[in-house]
Write a protein that holds these residues in place. Sequence first.
Motif, PDB file in Angstrom:
ATOM      1  N   LYS A 146       2.785   4.488   1.373  1.00 39.04           N
ATOM      2  CA  LYS A 146       2.924   3.771   0.103  1.00 39.04           C
ATOM      3  C   LYS A 146       3.864   4.524  -0.829  1.00 39.04           C
ATOM      4  CE  LYS A 146       0.286   1.797  -3.692  1.00 39.04           C
ATOM      5  NZ  LYS A 146      -1.040   1.602  -4.286  1.00 39.04           N
ATOM      6  N   ARG A 149       7.468   3.979   0.107  1.00 39.97           N
ATOM      7  CA  ARG A 149       7.954   2.663  -0.340  1.00 39.97           C
ATOM      8  C   ARG A 149       8.262   2.678  -1.839  1.00 39.97           C
ATOM      9  NH1 ARG A 149       3.785   1.041   3.054  1.00 39.97           N
ATOM     10  NH2 ARG A 149       2.448   0.505   1.284  1.00 39.97           N
ATOM     11  N   LYS A 153      12.227   2.326  -3.887  1.00 36.05           N
ATOM     12  CA  LYS A 153      12.573   1.235  -4.825  1.00 36.05           C
ATOM     13  C   LYS A 153      13.637   1.668  -5.798  1.00 36.05           C
ATOM     14  CE  LYS A 153       8.208  -1.217  -4.762  1.00 36.05           C
ATOM     15  NZ  LYS A 153       7.059  -1.658  -5.513  1.00 36.05           N
TER      16      LYS A 153
END
Length: 153
Positions: A146, A149, A153
């Motif tokens: 997580k 990710r 971004k």
Amino acid sequence: MGIRMTTRLEKVNKALLKEAERVERLTVRALARLGEQCVTKVRDRSGKDSWYDRTGNLRSSVGYVIAKNGSIIQYSDFNQVKQGSEGVKEGKELAEELVKRYSNDYVLVVVAGMNYAELVEAMDNKDVLASTDLWARDQVSKMLEKLKRQIAK
């Protein structure tokens, strides 16, 4: 033929520092979330599912610290239960001592700081940190995915 850089080096450095700060914030936030979940799993169980509080010291000694390169950057609340002020003190001290063993990178240290925590697990066959430790180890890979990710971004 060459490439000519028109952006000033100071702007590049500023952008890189800003991104490094963002990555650090996300990392600390992810570790804190996992730490809070661990503390909740340990502290918020009935005596039947964990142990029965007499003084509140053991439950008060449960908490976490986050360190980077050996320096503590965040503490959890070591909330006092019943008359467990000694537990608060012992939990913080143990967490601070354990952090000294990790001088590189980030570390999350979750503790039950009373010296009899292991005895409660061994002799009384009660769960203090054991199941939470197993659960947290399983969660780390999910947390890291997580985090990757979020950083991308």
